[in-house]
Design a protein around this motif. Structure first.
Motif, mmCIF file in Angstrom:
data_model
loop_
_atom_site.group_PDB
_atom_site.id
_atom_site.type_symbol
_atom_site.label_atom_id
_atom_site.label_comp_id
_atom_site.label_asym_id
_atom_site.label_seq_id
_atom_site.Cartn_x
_atom_site.Cartn_y
_atom_site.Cartn_z
ATOM 1 N N GLY A 116 -2.078 20.740 -9.555
ATOM 2 C CA GLY A 116 -2.077 20.742 -8.095
ATOM 3 C C GLY A 116 -3.239 20.160 -7.606
ATOM 4 O O GLY A 116 -3.470 19.522 -6.446
ATOM 5 N N PHE A 117 -4.281 19.681 -8.372
ATOM 6 C CA PHE A 117 -5.555 19.196 -7.941
ATOM 7 C C PHE A 117 -5.121 17.591 -7.710
ATOM 8 O O PHE A 117 -4.346 16.828 -8.109
ATOM 9 N N GLU A 118 -5.453 17.238 -6.333
ATOM 10 C CA GLU A 118 -5.478 15.890 -5.908
ATOM 11 C C GLU A 118 -6.581 15.074 -5.715
ATOM 12 O O GLU A 118 -7.741 15.550 -5.244
ATOM 13 N N ALA A 119 -6.694 13.962 -6.637
ATOM 14 C CA ALA A 119 -7.782 13.044 -6.220
ATOM 15 C C ALA A 119 -7.814 12.240 -5.032
ATOM 16 O O ALA A 119 -6.705 12.240 -4.341
ATOM 17 N N GLN A 120 -9.005 11.548 -4.681
ATOM 18 C CA GLN A 120 -8.981 10.837 -3.625
ATOM 19 C C GLN A 120 -7.945 9.781 -3.837
ATOM 20 O O GLN A 120 -7.838 9.117 -4.774
ATOM 21 N N PRO A 121 -7.298 9.215 -2.785
ATOM 22 C CA PRO A 121 -6.256 8.172 -3.021
ATOM 23 C C PRO A 121 -6.988 6.759 -3.684
ATOM 24 O O PRO A 121 -8.156 6.562 -3.219
ATOM 25 N N LEU A 122 -6.477 6.035 -4.355
ATOM 26 C CA LEU A 122 -6.927 4.854 -5.137
ATOM 27 C C LEU A 122 -6.248 3.757 -4.489
ATOM 28 O O LEU A 122 -5.157 3.362 -4.211
ATOM 29 N N PRO A 123 -7.191 2.690 -3.472
ATOM 30 C CA PRO A 123 -6.682 1.642 -2.986
ATOM 31 C C PRO A 123 -6.243 0.612 -4.012
ATOM 32 O O PRO A 123 -6.883 0.417 -5.217
ATOM 33 N N VAL A 124 -5.305 -0.006 -3.812
ATOM 34 C CA VAL A 124 -4.693 -0.942 -4.619
ATOM 35 C C VAL A 124 -4.114 -2.297 -3.987
ATOM 36 O O VAL A 124 -3.805 -2.217 -2.828
ATOM 37 N N SER A 125 -4.368 -3.413 -4.970
ATOM 38 C CA SER A 125 -3.464 -4.616 -4.301
ATOM 39 C C SER A 125 -3.250 -5.486 -5.369
ATOM 40 O O SER A 125 -3.673 -5.327 -6.548
ATOM 41 N N TRP A 126 -2.345 -6.372 -4.949
ATOM 42 C CA TRP A 126 -2.017 -7.481 -6.045
ATOM 43 C C TRP A 126 -1.527 -8.713 -5.244
ATOM 44 O O TRP A 126 -1.173 -8.771 -4.096
ATOM 45 N N THR A 127 -1.646 -9.733 -6.145
ATOM 46 C CA THR A 127 -0.932 -11.182 -5.487
ATOM 47 C C THR A 127 0.256 -11.326 -6.289
ATOM 48 O O THR A 127 0.494 -10.898 -7.398
ATOM 49 N N THR A 216 -3.696 -5.894 2.400
ATOM 50 C CA THR A 216 -4.519 -4.607 2.316
ATOM 51 C C THR A 216 -3.789 -3.252 2.929
ATOM 52 O O THR A 216 -2.758 -3.357 3.314
ATOM 53 N N GLY A 217 -4.387 -1.882 2.388
ATOM 54 C CA GLY A 217 -3.515 -0.743 2.818
ATOM 55 C C GLY A 217 -2.884 -0.117 1.994
ATOM 56 O O GLY A 217 -2.444 1.048 2.078
ATOM 57 N N TRP A 218 -2.475 -0.562 0.814
ATOM 58 C CA TRP A 218 -1.734 0.274 -0.424
ATOM 59 C C TRP A 218 -2.661 1.124 -0.968
ATOM 60 O O TRP A 218 -3.803 0.732 -1.004
ATOM 61 N N HIS A 219 -2.223 2.174 -1.433
ATOM 62 C CA HIS A 219 -2.928 2.943 -2.081
ATOM 63 C C HIS A 219 -1.843 3.758 -3.004
ATOM 64 O O HIS A 219 -0.694 3.900 -2.980
ATOM 65 N N ILE A 220 -2.617 4.615 -4.120
ATOM 66 C CA ILE A 220 -1.938 5.228 -5.006
ATOM 67 C C ILE A 220 -2.468 6.797 -4.613
ATOM 68 O O ILE A 220 -3.646 7.070 -4.849
ATOM 69 N N THR A 221 -1.481 7.715 -4.580
ATOM 70 C CA THR A 221 -1.852 9.102 -4.565
ATOM 71 C C THR A 221 -1.926 9.611 -5.940
ATOM 72 O O THR A 221 -0.908 9.247 -6.620
ATOM 73 N N LYS A 222 -2.662 10.556 -6.395
ATOM 74 C CA LYS A 222 -2.730 11.136 -7.723
ATOM 75 C C LYS A 222 -3.035 12.525 -7.656
ATOM 76 O O LYS A 222 -3.717 13.259 -6.996
ATOM 77 N N ARG A 223 -1.954 13.327 -8.323
ATOM 78 C CA ARG A 223 -1.938 14.628 -8.291
ATOM 79 C C ARG A 223 -1.720 15.253 -9.662
ATOM 80 O O ARG A 223 -0.909 14.547 -10.455
ATOM 81 N N VAL A 224 -2.188 16.234 -10.156
ATOM 82 C CA VAL A 224 -1.797 16.994 -11.680
ATOM 83 C C VAL A 224 -0.696 17.775 -11.318
ATOM 84 O O VAL A 224 -0.602 18.794 -10.403
ATOM 85 N N ASN A 225 0.501 17.397 -11.759
ATOM 86 C CA ASN A 225 1.735 17.837 -11.389
ATOM 87 C C ASN A 225 1.832 19.149 -12.168
ATOM 88 O O ASN A 225 2.752 20.139 -12.165
ATOM 89 N N GLY A 226 1.242 19.093 -13.552
ATOM 90 C CA GLY A 226 1.548 20.367 -14.467
ATOM 91 C C GLY A 226 0.572 20.362 -15.693
ATOM 92 O O GLY A 226 0.104 19.132 -16.181
ATOM 93 N N ILE A 227 0.486 21.518 -16.335
ATOM 94 C CA ILE A 227 -0.448 21.777 -17.536
ATOM 95 C C ILE A 227 0.354 22.539 -18.556
ATOM 96 O O ILE A 227 0.771 23.602 -18.025
ATOM 97 N N LYS A 228 0.352 22.168 -19.903
ATOM 98 C CA LYS A 228 0.842 23.150 -20.774
ATOM 99 C C LYS A 228 -0.011 23.182 -21.794
ATOM 100 O O LYS A 228 -0.693 22.230 -22.484
#
Length: 414
Positions: A116-127, A216-228
């Motif tokens: 469930g750990f969530e990192a800070q959102p990662l700003p992303v962009s592309w052309t 500008t303004g796009w981002h990726i959210t990152k979360r640990v969904n599971g561990i085994k």
């Protein structure tokens, strides 16, 4: 402990950390008294230990005079906060390594804290240029102008492009691979030997198409969904979601990593949501086989998409890791497979792509030939394609349990 390449000091020690002191220096001496008995120094940044409560890693040892590497030291530490000034760090048996030895220790840290750990959102962009480059690096052909020519009236981005964004970010120049891995904060687990971490599985689901240029303004959210914890390694699954400036998710991705040899709570398993499952091909000849010849310099080309892992450009690093030299990015062969299936079953129309998942089974060497074998099954308004990808020269499967879901072509209007 002389005359051995695997010495082990079964000792424990506890020391107190004084406020604002975040670095641990370990001096190594041989068992011969003399001016040259000081053989090395290991340095550890304790801030990670304070955050995770545990440290477990191979630490480089350098010579005290020249600073040249002279080996590695396995260090395991547990951190305990105490009342009053400072805190206690307990050292557990350490090992000196001259080869790829890895032993196990019982650990008390709870893996549940990382789920469930969530990192800070990662700003992303592309052309659009980024999208054109990507299409060329996953096997787009000269006739597929809808993928490679920006003025083609049917041009559109290839749907697996967002997979490169977690390492590209919003940069339009070379990025620092190690820093991009930890962007937004490290998962609260002890240090792992990153040379023993492999990309095990990958899935992607397109919820909405992406534009030709992000702005500008796009981002990726990152979360640990599971561990085994399998007892032979720790499987960590992360969920990445590409989100537009309005807050609407466009692409959902699940990346599974295996930390080889690591174990903390054997048998522990917790996942928040179910990811797309892989599949197995039927027991019949494939409906379609697509062949791609990977150029000898293709790993160097693909890394320009944003994955600057030195493993894919530095032969010395590849040899030190047992690969014999550089290897192709796993997500490059993944992209080859996605393109092969869209070309074979969707008429090269990327808008029909819905989702894909596959397991990475073995590395690919630039210069080898990839064969994507695919089986088609109609299911309602979708086409489900199971596939494997193999290396023609060796017969080894490099992508297994592959599944791609496509939309059926819209009925023509008379």
């Amino acid at each position: 402990m002389s005359q051995t390449n695997d010495p082990c000091w079964q000792e424990r020690f506890t020391f107190q950390v004084i406020d604002n002191q975040n670095t641990l220096f370990i001096d190594l001496y041989d068992d011969v008294t003399g001016a040259d008995s000081h053989i090395g120094i290991a340095t550890i940044d304790l801030k990670t230990t304070f955050q995770a409560g545990m440290f477990d890693a191979w630490v480089p040892v350098v010579r005290p005079t020249s600073g040249e590497p002279c080996g590695e030291l396995r260090v395991v530490m547990q951190f305990r906060a105490t009342t009053g000034l400072g805190a206690n760090v307990q050292g557990i048996p350490t090992h000196n390594r001259h080869h790829n030895h890895h032993s196990q220790h019982h650990r008390t840290m709870s893996l549940a804290k990382a789920v469930g750990f969530e990192a800070q959102p990662l700003p992303v962009s592309w052309t659009q240029r980024d999208l054109l480059l990507y299409a060329h690096t996953i096997g787009a052909q000269p006739a597929e102008l809808n993928l490679t020519y920006e003025l083609d009236p049917k041009w559109s981005p290839f749907p697996t492009y967002p997979l490169v964004l977690s390492l590209k970010g919003d940069s339009h120049t070379v990025t620092d691979f190690a820093k991009m891995l930890d962007h937004g904060g490290r998962v609260p687990l002890p240090e792992f030997d990153r040379r023993r971490v492999v990309h095990a599985e990958q899935s992607i689901e397109v919820l909405r198409p992406i534009p030709a240029s992000s702005g500008t303004g796009w981002h990726i959210t990152k979360r640990v969904n599971g561990i085994k914890d399998t007892g032979k390694g720790i499987i960590m699954e992360q969920e990445h979601t590409l989100v537009c400036p309005a807050g609407v998710p466009h692409v959902r991705m699940f990346a599974t990593s295996m930390f080889l040899g690591a174990t903390f709570e054997k048998g522990f398993s917790k996942f928040l949501v179910a990811k797309p499952v892989g599949g197995n091909p039927p027991q019949r000849n494939p409906d379609y086989i697509h062949t791609d010849v990977v150029g000898a310099n293709h790993a160097a080309l693909y890394r320009l998409n944003g994955d600057y892992n030195p493993l894919h450009i530095d032969p010395k690093l590849g040899k030190s890791m047992g690969f014999g030299g550089i290897i192709l990015h796993g997500l490059c062969s993944y992209g080859y497979a996605a393109h092969a299936i869209v070309a074979g079953f969707a008429g090269s129309d990327p808008s029909r792509f819905v989702s894909m998942s596959a397991r990475f089974a073995s590395p690919v060497i630039p210069g080898q030939t990839l064969e994507t074998l695919a089986w088609k099954e109609d299911k309602g308004d979708t086409v489900v394609v199971t596939f494997v990808q193999r290396i023609k020269e060796t017969g080894k499967v490099n992508l297994a349990n592959g599944v791609v879901v496509l939309k059926k072509a819209a009925a023509s209007k008379l």
